[in-house]
Design an enzyme around this catalytic site. Structure first.
Site, short mmCIF file in Angstrom:
data_model
loop_
_atom_site.label_atom_id
_atom_site.label_comp_id
_atom_site.label_asym_id
_atom_site.label_seq_id
_atom_site.Cartn_x
_atom_site.Cartn_y
_atom_site.Cartn_z
N GLU A 1 58.31 24.85 67.97
CA GLU A 1 59.33 24.00 67.83
C GLU A 1 59.01 22.79 69.05
OE1 GLU A 1 61.42 23.88 66.15
OE2 GLU A 1 60.52 26.02 64.41
N GLU B 1 41.64 41.98 68.41
CA GLU B 1 42.43 41.73 69.97
C GLU B 1 41.69 42.74 71.06
OE1 GLU B 1 45.41 45.38 70.50
OE2 GLU B 1 45.79 44.15 69.01
#
Length: 304
Positions: A83, A114
């Protein structure tokens, strides 16, 4: 690792009957938990502010903001970085996100990725991370190996490091290793261990503050207006014209003329209208102040 000791793995005594109640009662349970989040974040505004000041200093000097996370935490980073270009006109290379498992993990969970700290290091090297950049490690539990690997690499280079976790223990792995730890625990999840819920909301709110704070402090905002918005569609063009009019009081015809002249450069158009300078003069002074309109205005008035 003792999973039961992690704050994000605790069981919520207020939602143990969530599978037995009506749909409306279930939503009240979830909503009651969500209400707690902003109040928990409020208690840590001082830590967030300190981190913003440190990040803004590096960003203003040309450094990048790098988010790093796995699962929901990593996706929150991607959402925030995506954004920044349309909202603040920043090149996409200035705010970057790393996600365990790569881009494919945005739409399809890759939980095993992860567990490998070396992948965090590899991804950091892949983007050419330097000591001039800032690494923000995001991990709800505060102990994700992928994030730890990336943070260790950043620390070795001497870069500024920040953590966003839902673990308030200062001795948790990522909190203990960074310069600016932000650990915010909003209580057990409505569904035990589902950190995409309150923990994800905590991370979203903090990331909103970090990126917005940095952009405000580096002049990407004038008052509370998005003066660096990218004009990628007609709605945004009209918004930009409205912003220019709001700040300068100029007529639409004058704004349109300057948009043609400046290539729809909103900050430059505003600065020309406020000062009466030529395009070349205004562009040079704005560039000297790194596009910060208010700083450029102060310099202009000082020189008069």
């Amino acid at each position: 690792m003792n999973m039961k000791a992690l704050p994000t793995e605790q069981r919520n005594t207020d939602t143990v009957q969530i599978d037995e109640v009506s749909t409306l009662e279930m939503l009240h349970m979830i909503n009651n938990e969500d209400k707690k989040v902003p109040f928990c974040v409020e208690k840590h505004l001082g830590e967030i502010a300190t981190a913003i000041d440190a990040i803004a200093e590096k960003f203003a000097a040309g450094g990048r903001i790098i988010y790093c996370g796995a699962g929901t935490s990593g996706r929150m980073g991607f959402m925030d970085s995506a954004e920044c270009p349309p909202t603040y006109g920043t090149p996409k290379e200035r705010v970057v996100s790393l996600l365990a498992g790569g881009l494919a993990a945005i739409g399809q969970a890759k939980e095993d990725a992860e567990d490998h700290p070396e992948l965090g290091v590899e991804d950091m090297k892949g983007i050419g991370f330097t000591k001039d950049d800032v690494l923000v490690g995001i991990a709800a539990s505060g102990r994700t190996p992928y994030v730890i690997g990336a943070l260790k690499y950043a620390k070795e280079l001497g870069a500024v490091t920040v953590s966003i976790s839902c673990n308030e223990d200062k001795n948790s792995p990522i909190n203990a290793m960074v310069d600016y730890p932000i650990g915010i625990y909003a209580g057990p999840e409505a569904i035990t261990g589902s950190t995409r819920m309150k923990a994800g909301t905590v991370q979203k709110l903090v990331l909103n503050m970090l990126s917005t704070g940095v952009m405000v402090k580096t002049g990407k905002v004038y008052s509370n207006l998005m003066v660096n918005v990218r004009l990628n569609n007609e709605k945004l063009v009209q918004r930009a014209k409205g912003i220019v009019a709001e700040i300068t009081g100029a007529a639409n015809s004058e704004i349109e003329r300057l948009f043609v002249q400046t290539g729809s450069d909103v900050p430059l158009t505003i600065f020309m209208l406020l000062t009466g300078l030529s395009e070349a003069e205004a562009r040079a002074l704005l560039a000297k102040e790194h596009g910060h309109i208010k700083n450029a205005l102060a310099a202009y008035h000082c020189a008069k």
